[in-house]
Design a protein around this motif. Structure first.
Motif, PDB file in Angstrom:
ATOM      1  N   VAL A  43     -17.086 -27.649 -44.520  1.00  0.00           N
ATOM      2  CA  VAL A  43     -15.874 -27.102 -43.916  1.00  0.00           C
ATOM      3  C   VAL A  43     -15.810 -27.522 -42.453  1.00  0.00           C
ATOM      4  O   VAL A  43     -16.815 -27.467 -41.741  1.00  0.00           O
ATOM      5  N   LYS A  45     -14.070 -26.610 -38.974  1.00  0.00           N
ATOM      6  CA  LYS A  45     -13.388 -25.440 -38.415  1.00  0.00           C
ATOM      7  C   LYS A  45     -13.142 -25.570 -36.921  1.00  0.00           C
ATOM      8  O   LYS A  45     -14.045 -25.867 -36.147  1.00  0.00           O
ATOM      9  N   ALA A  50      -9.841 -17.162 -31.107  1.00  0.00           N
ATOM     10  CA  ALA A  50      -8.737 -16.439 -31.748  1.00  0.00           C
ATOM     11  C   ALA A  50      -8.883 -16.568 -33.248  1.00  0.00           C
ATOM     12  O   ALA A  50      -9.385 -17.571 -33.754  1.00  0.00           O
ATOM     13  N   ARG A  53      -7.135 -18.861 -37.768  1.00  0.00           N
ATOM     14  CA  ARG A  53      -7.187 -20.326 -37.694  1.00  0.00           C
ATOM     15  C   ARG A  53      -6.882 -20.966 -39.032  1.00  0.00           C
ATOM     16  O   ARG A  53      -6.266 -22.031 -39.103  1.00  0.00           O
ATOM     17  N   GLY A  54      -7.362 -20.315 -40.111  1.00  0.00           N
ATOM     18  CA  GLY A  54      -7.139 -20.859 -41.453  1.00  0.00           C
ATOM     19  C   GLY A  54      -5.656 -21.097 -41.721  1.00  0.00           C
ATOM     20  O   GLY A  54      -5.251 -22.206 -42.061  1.00  0.00           O
ATOM     21  N   VAL A  59      -8.772 -24.769 -40.322  1.00  0.00           N
ATOM     22  CA  VAL A  59      -9.971 -24.712 -41.171  1.00  0.00           C
ATOM     23  C   VAL A  59      -9.709 -25.582 -42.403  1.00  0.00           C
ATOM     24  O   VAL A  59      -8.744 -25.339 -43.134  1.00  0.00           O
ATOM     25  N   GLN A  99     -21.746 -26.074 -43.889  1.00  0.00           N
ATOM     26  CA  GLN A  99     -21.924 -26.238 -45.316  1.00  0.00           C
ATOM     27  C   GLN A  99     -20.900 -25.392 -46.077  1.00  0.00           C
ATOM     28  O   GLN A  99     -20.674 -24.246 -45.712  1.00  0.00           O
ATOM     29  N   GLY A 100     -20.322 -25.965 -47.120  1.00  0.00           N
ATOM     30  CA  GLY A 100     -19.355 -25.206 -47.908  1.00  0.00           C
ATOM     31  C   GLY A 100     -20.066 -24.134 -48.715  1.00  0.00           C
ATOM     32  O   GLY A 100     -21.277 -24.194 -48.916  1.00  0.00           O
ATOM     33  N   GLY A 129     -10.748 -11.568 -45.655  1.00  0.00           N
ATOM     34  CA  GLY A 129     -10.039 -12.849 -45.599  1.00  0.00           C
ATOM     35  C   GLY A 129      -8.637 -12.709 -45.063  1.00  0.00           C
ATOM     36  O   GLY A 129      -8.040 -13.678 -44.633  1.00  0.00           O
ATOM     37  N   ASN A 198     -15.177 -11.653 -41.024  1.00  0.00           N
ATOM     38  CA  ASN A 198     -14.017 -11.661 -41.916  1.00  0.00           C
ATOM     39  C   ASN A 198     -13.679 -13.095 -42.302  1.00  0.00           C
ATOM     40  O   ASN A 198     -13.046 -13.792 -41.541  1.00  0.00           O
ATOM     41  N   LEU A 211     -19.128 -15.763 -43.430  1.00  0.00           N
ATOM     42  CA  LEU A 211     -18.386 -17.027 -43.398  1.00  0.00           C
ATOM     43  C   LEU A 211     -17.653 -17.189 -42.068  1.00  0.00           C
ATOM     44  O   LEU A 211     -17.350 -18.283 -41.636  1.00  0.00           O
ATOM     45  N   ASP A 212     -17.358 -16.078 -41.436  1.00  0.00           N
ATOM     46  CA  ASP A 212     -16.709 -16.113 -40.131  1.00  0.00           C
ATOM     47  C   ASP A 212     -17.435 -15.109 -39.245  1.00  0.00           C
ATOM     48  O   ASP A 212     -18.049 -14.164 -39.755  1.00  0.00           O
TER      49      ASP A 212
HETATM   50  P1  GDP Z   1      -9.893 -17.512 -39.477  1.00  0.00           P
HETATM   51  O1  GDP Z   1      -8.683 -17.906 -40.270  1.00  0.00           O
HETATM   52  O2  GDP Z   1      -9.758 -17.868 -38.019  1.00  0.00           O
HETATM   53  O3  GDP Z   1     -10.258 -16.084 -39.651  1.00  0.00           O
HETATM   54  O4  GDP Z   1     -11.102 -18.440 -40.021  1.00  0.00           O
HETATM   55  P2  GDP Z   1     -12.163 -18.167 -41.192  1.00  0.00           P
HETATM   56  O5  GDP Z   1     -13.469 -18.638 -40.720  1.00  0.00           O
HETATM   57  O6  GDP Z   1     -12.124 -16.759 -41.664  1.00  0.00           O
HETATM   58  O7  GDP Z   1     -11.683 -19.132 -42.348  1.00  0.00           O
HETATM   59  C1  GDP Z   1     -10.456 -18.913 -43.028  1.00  0.00           C
HETATM   60  C2  GDP Z   1     -10.620 -19.018 -44.525  1.00  0.00           C
HETATM   61  O8  GDP Z   1     -11.119 -20.309 -44.881  1.00  0.00           O
HETATM   62  C3  GDP Z   1     -11.637 -18.056 -45.133  1.00  0.00           C
HETATM   63  O9  GDP Z   1     -11.100 -16.785 -45.358  1.00  0.00           O
HETATM   64  C4  GDP Z   1     -12.008 -18.747 -46.412  1.00  0.00           C
HETATM   65  O10 GDP Z   1     -11.094 -18.399 -47.436  1.00  0.00           O
HETATM   66  C5  GDP Z   1     -11.833 -20.235 -46.091  1.00  0.00           C
HETATM   67  N1  GDP Z   1     -13.176 -20.855 -45.943  1.00  0.00           N
HETATM   68  C6  GDP Z   1     -13.937 -20.892 -44.836  1.00  0.00           C
HETATM   69  N2  GDP Z   1     -15.123 -21.468 -45.111  1.00  0.00           N
HETATM   70  C7  GDP Z   1     -15.113 -21.801 -46.423  1.00  0.00           C
HETATM   71  C8  GDP Z   1     -16.057 -22.412 -47.339  1.00  0.00           C
HETATM   72  O11 GDP Z   1     -17.174 -22.759 -46.979  1.00  0.00           O
HETATM   73  N3  GDP Z   1     -15.657 -22.588 -48.620  1.00  0.00           N
HETATM   74  C9  GDP Z   1     -14.429 -22.203 -49.047  1.00  0.00           C
HETATM   75  N4  GDP Z   1     -14.092 -22.404 -50.308  1.00  0.00           N
HETATM   76  N5  GDP Z   1     -13.531 -21.620 -48.243  1.00  0.00           N
HETATM   77  C10 GDP Z   1     -13.857 -21.414 -46.959  1.00  0.00           C
END
Ligand code: GDP
Ligand code: MN
Length: 387
Positions: A43, A45, A50, A53-54, A59, A99-100, A129, A198, A211-212
């Motif tokens: 991934v 990112k 802030a 981002r997704g 992301v 790493q994913g 999420g 989250n 993951l975050d």
């Molecule tokens: P935010 O949008 O700033 O809160 O960033 P996040 O780190 O929460 O990432 C947003 C979304 O990307 C997460 O809720 C996950 O659904 C997706 N994501 C992040 N990392 C991975 C990963 O390693 N694998 C998969 N499948 N999805 C990911």
């Protein structure tokens, strides 16, 4: 003070909290090399202070080298707009390549110092999420809470209670309790003010991984954490607030167009109210303080002038310890150095007020005088309207 996700995760790792393996990268080539080393899928990112981002395109999950290069090229240097950045967005200057992970469930876990109860409060939700603010507004019953007694610390039963309520099985609850314990130790030992995981994910193998990570620290505790102080990224902070902190000024940037220069926090609040009462919006809160000298006043005035949104300046001073003549000298010097392009409204009262007024009058600056606070606010708002 807030830190980047990758920095927060490095801290958490030290406390035994499970986080994916990853690397911070500042160039596309670094990101590609990191992706190759970590393996696919991985991934890419954006690292900004802030969330959201997704949704904003910051992301990206990538499956090969070419895709990693594309994602890094697209995200590095982009202006990422999320619900937390405001419409101006934030320039992305660094990435985290990680790493994913195969996600079975996305949970929410947060920790804050709850001022209402004066204690650390843990919040958890099955609705991970997504924006927790939305969950809180729409279905507040889905946010579970545990308040921590500081004399006892976070108890294992509190972790178990949350874990079972999140629908975790027995083995996962054990992992959750350890995860939470590590997070709590990190939070308290580092003087955290906010920790937000989250999503906290349950992987397809049944593991729990952060993951975050969004981490914030109490500025008043930073003196005892040299390692955390070093993580400060002034790119992510308001440039004027950074400059103000250097001069020991209490300055907070706001969204309006009336620059305010005031002494005393109470008077500064009242000034902001009167500006709003007159139909305007303050561009800042600024308390130059009681013991301000000419240099400090000058620095403060320059900070206000550097804000392009400012269309009029309202100086509202009660000369006590800070004398009116000292204030006037600072304003005149700063205006000469930087040039004053916007209308300036001054209301002064108190020690050496006559001298102060004379200095301003003799300066040749175009000043709108005001007899009292309300008049000053009204004139500033009117002047900004004309500008
Ligand atoms: P935010 O949008 O700033 O809160 O960033 P996040 O780190 O929460 O990432 C947003 C979304 O990307 C997460 O809720 C996950 O659904 C997706 N994501 C992040 N990392 C991975 C990963 O390693 N694998 C998969 N499948 N999805 C990911
Ligand atoms: Mn997130």
């Amino acid at each position: 003070m807030n830190v980047h996700e990758h920095q927060g995760k490095d801290l958490l790792r030290r406390y035994g909290v499970a986080v994916p393996e990853g690397r911070a990268c500042f160039t596309v080539d670094e990101a590609v090399a990191a992706a190759e080393a970590l393996g696919f899928p991985c991934v890419v990112k954006a690292q900004i202070h802030a969330g959201g981002r997704g949704k904003g395109g910051g992301v990206k999950l990538v499956k090969d080298v070419a895709a990693a290069r594309d994602a890094a090229t697209a995200i590095l240097g982009m202006t990422l707009v999320t619900h937390q950045t405001g419409p101006k967005g934030r320039l992305v200057k660094r990435l985290l390549v990680e790493q994913g992970c195969r996600i079975a469930r996305e949970l929410y876990l947060g920790m804050v110092v709850d001022r209402g109860v004066g204690r650390v409060t843990v919040m958890a939700s099955t609705e991970g999420g997504m924006e927790i603010e939305e969950v809180a507004a729409r279905s507040p019953e889905k946010i579970l809470r545990e308040i921590v007694d500081p004399a006892v610390g976070l108890a294992a039963y509190q972790g178990r209670r949350l874990g079972f309520a999140l629908g975790l099985d027995k083995e996962q609850v054990g992992k959750f309790v350890r995860f939470l314990g590590g997070l709590y130790r990190c939070f308290t030992e580092c003087d955290g003010s906010l920790a937000e995981i989250n999503p906290l994910v349950v992987t397809e193998d049944g593991d729990l991984v952060a993951l975050d990570a969004k981490m914030g620290f109490d500025d008043n505790g930073l003196f005892r954490h040299a390692d955390i102080r070093e993580l400060r990224d002034t790119n992510e902070e308001d440039a004027r607030e950074t400059e103000a902190a250097k001069h020991d000024l209490s300055y907070i940037a706001l969204d309006g167009n009336i620059g305010c220069m005031v002494n005393g926090a109470g008077l500064a609040m009242a000034t902001m109210d009167s500006v709003q009462g007159a139909g305007g919006e303050p561009a800042n809160f600024l308390d130059v303080g009681g013991g301000a000298n000419t240099e400090k006043v000058k620095a403060a005035f320059k900070i206000i002038l550097s804000d392009e949104a400012v269309q009029a300046i309202f100086i509202n001073i009660f000369g006590g310890i800070l004398r009116c003549d000292v204030l006037a000298e600072g304003v005149v010097e700063a205006a000469r150095e930087v040039g004053l392009q916007v209308p300036l409204v001054v209301r002064m009262e108190g020690t050496n007020v006559e001298q102060g007024k004379r200095i301003l009058a003799d300066s040749g600056l175009d000043i709108i005088a005001a007899g009292n606070m309300r008049e000053g606010a009204e004139r500033a708002v009117a002047a900004a309207g004309r500008a």
